[in-house]
Design a protein around this motif. Structure first.
Motif, short mmCIF file in Angstrom:
data_model
loop_
_atom_site.label_atom_id
_atom_site.label_comp_id
_atom_site.label_asym_id
_atom_site.label_seq_id
_atom_site.Cartn_x
_atom_site.Cartn_y
_atom_site.Cartn_z
N ASP A 192 0.05 2.86 -6.61
CA ASP A 192 -0.76 4.23 -7.07
C ASP A 192 -2.53 4.60 -6.57
O ASP A 192 -2.53 4.78 -6.58
CB ASP A 192 -0.75 3.49 -8.76
CG ASP A 192 0.18 5.02 -9.31
OD1 ASP A 192 1.33 5.27 -8.61
OD2 ASP A 192 1.02 3.29 -9.94
N LYS A 193 -3.08 3.40 -6.65
CA LYS A 193 -4.61 2.68 -6.05
C LYS A 193 -4.79 1.75 -5.74
O LYS A 193 -4.25 0.59 -5.89
CB LYS A 193 -5.15 3.35 -7.29
CG LYS A 193 -5.39 4.52 -8.25
CD LYS A 193 -5.86 5.20 -7.32
CE LYS A 193 -5.87 7.10 -7.59
NZ LYS A 193 -6.43 7.73 -6.81
N ASP A 212 -10.72 2.20 6.26
CA ASP A 212 -8.97 2.73 6.85
C ASP A 212 -7.97 2.32 6.88
O ASP A 212 -7.50 3.03 8.03
CB ASP A 212 -10.43 3.01 8.14
CG ASP A 212 -10.77 1.96 8.76
OD1 ASP A 212 -10.25 1.06 8.52
OD2 ASP A 212 -11.43 1.95 10.01
N PRO A 224 -4.09 3.78 3.10
CA PRO A 224 -4.01 5.63 3.03
C PRO A 224 -4.94 5.58 2.37
O PRO A 224 -5.26 5.12 0.71
CB PRO A 224 -2.66 5.54 1.99
CG PRO A 224 -1.58 4.28 1.84
CD PRO A 224 -3.66 3.03 2.66
N LYS A 225 -5.87 6.64 2.63
CA LYS A 225 -6.14 7.00 1.78
C LYS A 225 -6.75 7.83 0.99
O LYS A 225 -8.09 7.47 0.32
CB LYS A 225 -7.60 8.17 3.08
CG LYS A 225 -8.81 9.18 2.47
CD LYS A 225 -9.19 9.94 4.34
CE LYS A 225 -8.54 10.99 3.81
NZ LYS A 225 -9.24 11.99 5.00
N GLU A 226 -6.41 8.38 0.52
CA GLU A 226 -6.22 9.07 -1.17
C GLU A 226 -5.74 8.10 -1.70
O GLU A 226 -6.45 8.20 -2.71
CB GLU A 226 -5.35 10.07 -0.85
CG GLU A 226 -3.46 9.54 -0.97
CD GLU A 226 -3.01 9.13 0.36
OE1 GLU A 226 -1.79 8.80 0.23
OE2 GLU A 226 -3.90 9.46 1.22
N LYS A 227 -5.59 6.71 -2.12
CA LYS A 227 -5.74 5.71 -2.63
C LYS A 227 -6.50 4.55 -2.99
O LYS A 227 -6.57 4.08 -3.95
CB LYS A 227 -3.90 4.74 -2.70
CG LYS A 227 -2.55 5.82 -2.13
CD LYS A 227 -2.00 4.46 -1.98
CE LYS A 227 -0.34 5.35 -2.59
NZ LYS A 227 0.46 5.00 -1.88
N SER A 255 1.09 -1.06 -0.42
CA SER A 255 -0.06 0.35 0.17
C SER A 255 0.81 1.35 0.19
O SER A 255 0.27 2.45 -0.37
CB SER A 255 -0.62 -0.19 1.11
OG SER A 255 -0.39 0.21 2.40
#
Length: 363
Positions: free
Chosen positions: A139-140, A150, A153-156, A135
């Protein structure tokens, strides 16, 4: 698209990968796909039979206790990363997707370090060690349960469901219970502990047979191939009515599932994807022997939304099994309500979502 995909060890990692590949080839038939798996995992026998180009790595998992084998594990991982870099350089993928298992750790890590767009797919509500490690680099991150969000990483994170759901939802079934000597117009319970069978579930059914004999609904009990003879031996002196069928295995399970009124079984991610894709009412018995007790967490995701009942394994016996099955099989309205709730959780375009995510990050 040029796609490298990696996932291995268990069917829970392999079948989502195969579903993604199947969807890609429907959408873009000119795509090139390379599956990188482990020499020891199930994928080495499953994937080549699908006509998919397959490359194997020698890799193994960590022992959870102090062991000299872990030094070998580290050495094999580093060697696999080195080999993966060569594979990636030769194949030139647009994107690399990992669906879990130790082999995907080496492949996806190598891709990320080579600045190739990368995605991991986490099938369970409790995140595995490999995906926790990856993680930081990918990238995603596509998740199959909202509860996993949770832990990354939240943004991914992107919720995508499980690609197996799309595969099952789109499968045409002309299966009839009469093919196995049952009646087609009688509500039917399928009890299935997985391809190898689950001793705890089998033992509970053996205890419950005398009660199931008296029911108006049908029971199809799948023991697992290795456990069939033992089950039949234990039932040798027990009368088995015509409403019960005992089988070692069902080869065409995805075609059988649409005909099931209630399913009783384990709660692995792939099973739940299939159940929710079709909206099958369920009694789930999570295995207590899996990492981070993730099957209980998977189960509670359905229970909390009115899509399943749960029996804990230490509370499982013939009496508790019959009680839960009767509760639903004697109440068609409750089954219908559970079916509606289950379908709300099914993501029947999951593979599409992951491919669209791949396109969004590929250069």
């Amino acid at each position: 698209m040029r796609l490298i995909i990696s996932g291995g060890g268990t069917g829970g990692h392999i079948y989502p990968a195969l579903a993604i590949i199947e969807d890609l080839m429907k959408q873009e038939p000119d795509s090139e796909v390379l599956y990188v798996g482990s020499r020891r995992g199930l994928e080495s026998s499953i994937v080549p039979k699908q006509g998919i180009k397959f490359v194997e790595l020698e890799i193994q998992g960590f022992k959870r206790s102090l062991s000299l084998e872990n030094f070998k594990t580290v050495a094999l991982f580093l060697k696999s990363v080195h080999t993966s870099k060569k594979i990636i350089k030769d194949f030139k993928p647009d994107v690399v997707i990992g669906t879990g298992g130790y082999v995907s750790g080496a492949v996806v890590y190598a891709a990320a370090k080579a600045h190739i767009p990368t995605i991991i797919h986490e099938q369970n509500s409790a995140v595995g060690l490999t995906n926790k490690f990856l993680s930081r680099y990918v990238d995603k991150i596509a998740i199959g349960f909202h509860e996993a969000a949770d832990q990354f990483p939240k943004e991914k994170v992107v919720f995508a469901g499980n690609p197996r759901a799309q595969q099952v939802a789109n499968m045409h079934s002309d299966f009839k219970w009469s093919e196995i000597g049952m009646q087609d117009d009688v509500p039917t319970v399928l009890i299935f502990g997985g391809s190898q069978g689950a001793p705890a579930i089998n033992n509970a059914v053996i205890e419950a047979v005398s009660d199931f004999n008296k029911r108006s609904y049908q029971v199809v009990f799948v023991t697992g191939q290795k456990r069939y003879d033992s089950v039949i031996e234990q039932l040798d002196k027990v009368r088995i009515s015509d409403n019960i069928k005992i089988l070692p295995y069902i080869d065409n399970m995805p075609k059988v599932l649409p005909r099931v009124s209630l399913i009783v079984g384990r709660s692995g991610a792939t099973s739940i994807a299939e159940i929710t894709a079709l909206g099958i009412p369920a009694v789930l018995i999570p295995s207590p022997y899996v990492t981070a007790d993730h099957q209980t967490k998977n189960t509670m995701s359905l229970v909390n939304r009115g899509a399943a009942l749960m029996i804990k394994q230490d509370e499982l016996n013939g009496q508790s099994l019959v009680k839960s099955v009767d509760q639903l099989m004697h109440d068609s309205a409750e089954r219908e309500k559970m079916s509606v709730n289950s379908k709300k959780l099914g993501v029947v375009d999951s593979a599409d979502k992951i491919l669209n995510l791949a396109r969004s990050i590929s250069r």
